[in-house]
Design an enzyme around this catalytic site. Structure first.
Site, mmCIF file in Angstrom:
data_model
loop_
_atom_site.group_PDB
_atom_site.id
_atom_site.type_symbol
_atom_site.label_atom_id
_atom_site.label_comp_id
_atom_site.label_asym_id
_atom_site.label_seq_id
_atom_site.Cartn_x
_atom_site.Cartn_y
_atom_site.Cartn_z
ATOM 1 N N GLY A 23 -11.455 7.788 6.587
ATOM 2 C CA GLY A 23 -12.463 8.560 6.968
ATOM 3 C C GLY A 23 -13.851 7.959 7.463
ATOM 4 O O GLY A 23 -14.646 8.636 7.932
ATOM 5 N N LYS A 50 0.783 -1.343 -0.026
ATOM 6 C CA LYS A 50 0.037 0.085 -0.038
ATOM 7 C C LYS A 50 1.005 1.228 0.065
ATOM 8 O O LYS A 50 1.725 1.462 1.142
ATOM 9 C CB LYS A 50 -1.038 0.012 1.201
ATOM 10 N N GLY A 64 -8.448 9.140 9.854
ATOM 11 C CA GLY A 64 -8.603 9.165 11.143
ATOM 12 C C GLY A 64 -9.691 10.119 11.796
ATOM 13 O O GLY A 64 -10.017 10.463 13.040
ATOM 14 N N ASN A 95 -8.956 1.748 9.870
ATOM 15 C CA ASN A 95 -8.156 1.242 11.112
ATOM 16 C C ASN A 95 -8.907 2.202 12.498
ATOM 17 O O ASN A 95 -9.219 1.423 13.199
ATOM 18 C CB ASN A 95 -6.921 1.768 10.892
#
Length: 326
Positions: free
Chosen positions: A257, A169, A230, A278
């Site tokens: 998001g 990634k 975040g 996450n």
């Protein structure tokens, strides 16, 4: 003269003119890179299918090379096939044990991992690999914290050396305050990584033009942000995400998001191939329960997309006819 061979395939007798196991797989209109083959009780490595000569009397088992769960709706990236459309991160958790439990609850088959220096002062300290087995869960090394193409490329070269990973990634950030991607540096890094044999899944702005440029540069998946990393704000621009999906010939996954389950469902209803998150799980009051909620939301959103939503109307349309009322 081509010799006809008699083999037993998945319990059924079959005649074939195939010379190798790979030829037989293609004869079945399957892709060698996406199946697992057992011949006469022994696994034949995928890398050897092209050289493995098919013999008269062979007994073969050919199965789809996918993870567990519902196999009816899988997705693929860089010749790898997955059942779960949820990718989760490995940061911000209380400890590795909680992280591992959340991954299990989410059903995710891919986890993103940051590349950081070894703690030389305590080399025996617990590591993520002690809790999440990279042989069972696909590790996706990322370049979190990189602000230049050179830093990102260097990080992923080290990741490949450390674990042999080529599916990665890529994110190249423009500034620390917004954590928005620097698209000029991102495009530069994508081109270099693709030339070096990496398969970059690329974090980018929600811009259909930029997304197409990344795909042309060698990105194997496009990962537009739904909102700042975040933030938990949910998908802020559904129109551009939908345009990216419509214009892409590689998988599209919303990255960043997502705050709650409904956000994940919206992304899937737009036609995205998956969702990466996450903070939404790690910072929930109950991360394990939220992981389960996200799993269900991704599955529900995908089902709704495949079902095809009803059309929007300006005015009410009664479910029951109004004529014939008492």
């Amino acid at each position: 003269m081509i010799q006809t061979k008699h083999v037993t395939l998945n319990g059924e007798p079959r005649q074939t003119n195939a010379s190798t196991i790979a030829d037989l797989v293609r004869e079945l209109e399957l892709t060698p890179e996406k199946v697992a083959v057992e011949r006469n009780g022994e696994i034949v490595p995928r890398s050897a299918l092209g050289e493995a000569e098919l013999q008269d009397g062979d007994t073969l088992e050919i199965v789809h090379f996918v993870g567990g769960g519902d196999q009816s709706d899988t997705w693929s990236v860089a010749a790898r096939t997955f059942s779960s459309r949820l990718i989760v991160g490995t940061g911000k958790y209380k400890d590795f044990e909680q992280n591992a439990a959340a991954v299990e609850a989410s059903g995710a088959e891919i986890v993103t991992v940051a590349v950081r220096r070894v703690n030389v002062s305590d080399p025996k300290a617990p590591m993520l690999t002690d809790y999440i087995d990279p042989k069972k869960t696909t590790y996706l090394p990322n370049t979190a914290g990189c602000f230049t193409a050179d830093d990102a490329i260097r990080t992923l070269r080290l990741a490949r050396e450390a674990g042999g990973w080529d599916l990665v990634k890529l994110e190249v950030l423009g500034e620390a305050r917004t954590l928005y991607p620097d698209m000029r540096e991102t495009l530069k890094a994508t081109e270099t990584l693709a030339k070096e044999g990496f398969h970059p899944m690329v974090y980018c702005v929600d811009d259909p033009i930029a997304a197409k440029q990344l795909e042309d540069a060698g990105a194997v998946a496009i990962m537009p942000l739904g909102a700042p990393i975040g933030s938990g704000l949910g998908i802020q621009n559904q129109v551009t995400i939908r345009l990216i999906v419509e214009g892409a010939s590689v998988p599209v996954l919303v990255d960043a998001g997502v705050g709650t389950a409904s956000d994940a469902a919206v992304g899937m209803e737009l036609g995205c191939d998956g969702i990466l998150m996450n903070t939404a799980i790690a910072e929930a009051k109950d991360p394990i329960r939220m992981a389960r909620a996200m799993k269900l939301a991704v599955e529900g959103g995908r089902e709704a997309y495949l079902a095809g939503r009803m059309g929007r109307r300006k005015y009410a349309d009664p479910s029951s006819p109004l004529a014939g009322l008492i």
